[in-house]
Design an enzyme around this catalytic site. Sequence first.
Site, PDB file in Angstrom:
ATOM      1  N   SER A  96      -1.439 -11.634  19.083  1.00  0.00           N
ATOM      2  CA  SER A  96      -2.047 -12.803  18.438  1.00  0.00           C
ATOM      3  C   SER A  96      -1.041 -13.438  17.494  1.00  0.00           C
ATOM      4  O   SER A  96      -0.180 -12.747  16.940  1.00  0.00           O
ATOM      5  CB  SER A  96      -3.261 -12.321  17.634  1.00  0.00           C
ATOM      6  N   SER A  97      -1.197 -14.740  17.257  1.00  0.00           N
ATOM      7  CA  SER A  97      -0.277 -15.416  16.326  1.00  0.00           C
ATOM      8  C   SER A  97      -0.531 -14.989  14.880  1.00  0.00           C
ATOM      9  O   SER A  97       0.276 -15.323  14.006  1.00  0.00           O
ATOM     10  CB  SER A  97      -0.398 -16.938  16.466  1.00  0.00           C
ATOM     11  N   TYR A 125      -6.675  -6.781  11.614  1.00  0.00           N
ATOM     12  CA  TYR A 125      -6.471  -7.130  13.035  1.00  0.00           C
ATOM     13  C   TYR A 125      -4.980  -7.328  13.311  1.00  0.00           C
ATOM     14  O   TYR A 125      -4.447  -6.831  14.316  1.00  0.00           O
ATOM     15  CB  TYR A 125      -7.254  -8.412  13.329  1.00  0.00           C
ATOM     16  N   LYS A 129      -2.412  -5.379  15.913  1.00  0.00           N
ATOM     17  CA  LYS A 129      -1.660  -6.064  16.964  1.00  0.00           C
ATOM     18  C   LYS A 129      -0.152  -5.825  16.813  1.00  0.00           C
ATOM     19  O   LYS A 129       0.565  -5.712  17.811  1.00  0.00           O
ATOM     20  CB  LYS A 129      -1.984  -7.566  16.959  1.00  0.00           C
ATOM     21  N   HIS A 172     -14.850 -17.905  17.031  1.00  0.00           N
ATOM     22  CA  HIS A 172     -13.760 -18.733  16.519  1.00  0.00           C
ATOM     23  C   HIS A 172     -14.250 -20.175  16.372  1.00  0.00           C
ATOM     24  O   HIS A 172     -15.351 -20.518  16.786  1.00  0.00           O
ATOM     25  CB  HIS A 172     -12.564 -18.675  17.481  1.00  0.00           C
TER      26      HIS A 172
HETATM   27  P1  GDP Z   1      -8.497 -18.222  12.253  1.00  0.00           P
HETATM   28  O1  GDP Z   1      -7.584 -19.086  13.052  1.00  0.00           O
HETATM   29  O2  GDP Z   1      -8.151 -16.771  12.300  1.00  0.00           O
HETATM   30  O3  GDP Z   1      -8.631 -18.722  10.834  1.00  0.00           O
HETATM   31  O4  GDP Z   1      -9.946 -18.243  12.951  1.00  0.00           O
HETATM   32  P2  GDP Z   1     -11.164 -19.260  13.184  1.00  0.00           P
HETATM   33  O5  GDP Z   1     -11.042 -19.869  14.526  1.00  0.00           O
HETATM   34  O6  GDP Z   1     -12.420 -18.497  12.908  1.00  0.00           O
HETATM   35  O7  GDP Z   1     -11.054 -20.394  12.067  1.00  0.00           O
HETATM   36  C1  GDP Z   1     -10.085 -21.407  12.106  1.00  0.00           C
HETATM   37  C2  GDP Z   1     -10.376 -22.426  10.992  1.00  0.00           C
HETATM   38  O8  GDP Z   1     -11.543 -23.179  11.335  1.00  0.00           O
HETATM   39  C3  GDP Z   1     -10.641 -21.831   9.608  1.00  0.00           C
HETATM   40  O9  GDP Z   1     -10.025 -22.668   8.643  1.00  0.00           O
HETATM   41  C4  GDP Z   1     -12.164 -21.937   9.497  1.00  0.00           C
HETATM   42  O10 GDP Z   1     -12.612 -22.009   8.152  1.00  0.00           O
HETATM   43  C5  GDP Z   1     -12.409 -23.260  10.212  1.00  0.00           C
HETATM   44  N1  GDP Z   1     -13.798 -23.477  10.667  1.00  0.00           N
HETATM   45  C6  GDP Z   1     -14.514 -24.609  10.449  1.00  0.00           C
HETATM   46  N2  GDP Z   1     -15.761 -24.488  10.925  1.00  0.00           N
HETATM   47  C7  GDP Z   1     -15.834 -23.250  11.486  1.00  0.00           C
HETATM   48  C8  GDP Z   1     -16.890 -22.547  12.145  1.00  0.00           C
HETATM   49  O11 GDP Z   1     -18.016 -23.031  12.306  1.00  0.00           O
HETATM   50  N3  GDP Z   1     -16.593 -21.292  12.618  1.00  0.00           N
HETATM   51  C9  GDP Z   1     -15.337 -20.740  12.458  1.00  0.00           C
HETATM   52  N4  GDP Z   1     -15.107 -19.509  12.963  1.00  0.00           N
HETATM   53  N5  GDP Z   1     -14.339 -21.377  11.806  1.00  0.00           N
HETATM   54  C10 GDP Z   1     -14.581 -22.603  11.328  1.00  0.00           C
END
Ligand code: GDP
Length: 311
Positions: A96-97, A125, A129, A172
Amino acid sequence: MVGSAIVRRLLAQGVPEDDIVTHTRAELDLTNQAAVRAFFANAQIDEVYLAAAKVGGIHANNTQPAEFIYENLVIEANVIDAAFRSGVKRLLFLGSSCIYPKLAEQPMREDALLTGTLEPTNEPYAIAKIAGIKLCESYNRQYGESHGIDYRSAMPTNLYGPGDNYDLESSHVIPALLRKFHEAKVADAAEVVVWGTGTPRREFLYVDDMAEACIHLMQLPKSEYDKHTEPMLSHINVGFGDDVSIGELAGIIAGVVGFDGDIVCDTNRPDGTPRKLLDSSRLRSTGWQPRIGLEQGLRLTYADFRLSKAT
Ligand code: GDP
């Protein structure tokens, strides 16, 4: 999600269905060392794509740190060691990045690994990885020549596509927003809530592009893979090449779904790392490039989401 995409791609390339061995979690619990050893001892496997992992979005990582580090460490250790013991020569480990430091220079190159402090929301996590990469490297270093093994690692950026997890607390951002905007549209709601400030930037890759990259990396001649890696820096980034802010992403998803209400930020939710854009020039120089742009990929994913709700 990734495993299914790899299988789709292998079948499309003409690999006979009978040559591909897959198991659900119920059929083979990868956290069970004895079961994993027994499987490999009996199955006569030539190549392993290790896509299985405990994965989740920012909230899941933040609230289940023990499960994220433990399950991922155990899955990797069990599969890589059992594969080696049963004579598997080729293996691709998917990472993962988030293995890179929180404030790594952007875009993040492979040699940024272990140069700084990790993002706290997903450190457990990420550590698991990183251990997976080091497992592959250590087996290569100790047994590469004597046993002819070649275990490689691919580090994908944030992935999305058919077969994702749409649970709002553990998913995500893309599956979460597709679902939120869809439900808001159906209910004729006035607004959709997006977590955080909307300013973090993320790079997104469609899962079928990732599957192609995995098969490409697995099939790359050893001399070519070795040209782009080192024995103790052996992973290769798999990214799209461009990123968007979460606010921009929300706007694109609203357009794809057809929601025209307001988008509201919930700043009580965490932002996570400010930016995660991979430098994928190593992989690009071996001849791979992504085919599916973000809006096209989101349309395909939304179609899959609607289909999964209809069935
Ligand atoms: P990350 O890349 O490990 O941070 O994983 P995520 O995909 O869960 O989140 C990416 C970004 O999207 C973060 O800044 C979250 O706060 C934002 N985000 C905005 N709305 C949402 C939501 O409804 N769900 C999740 N998972 N992230 C959200």
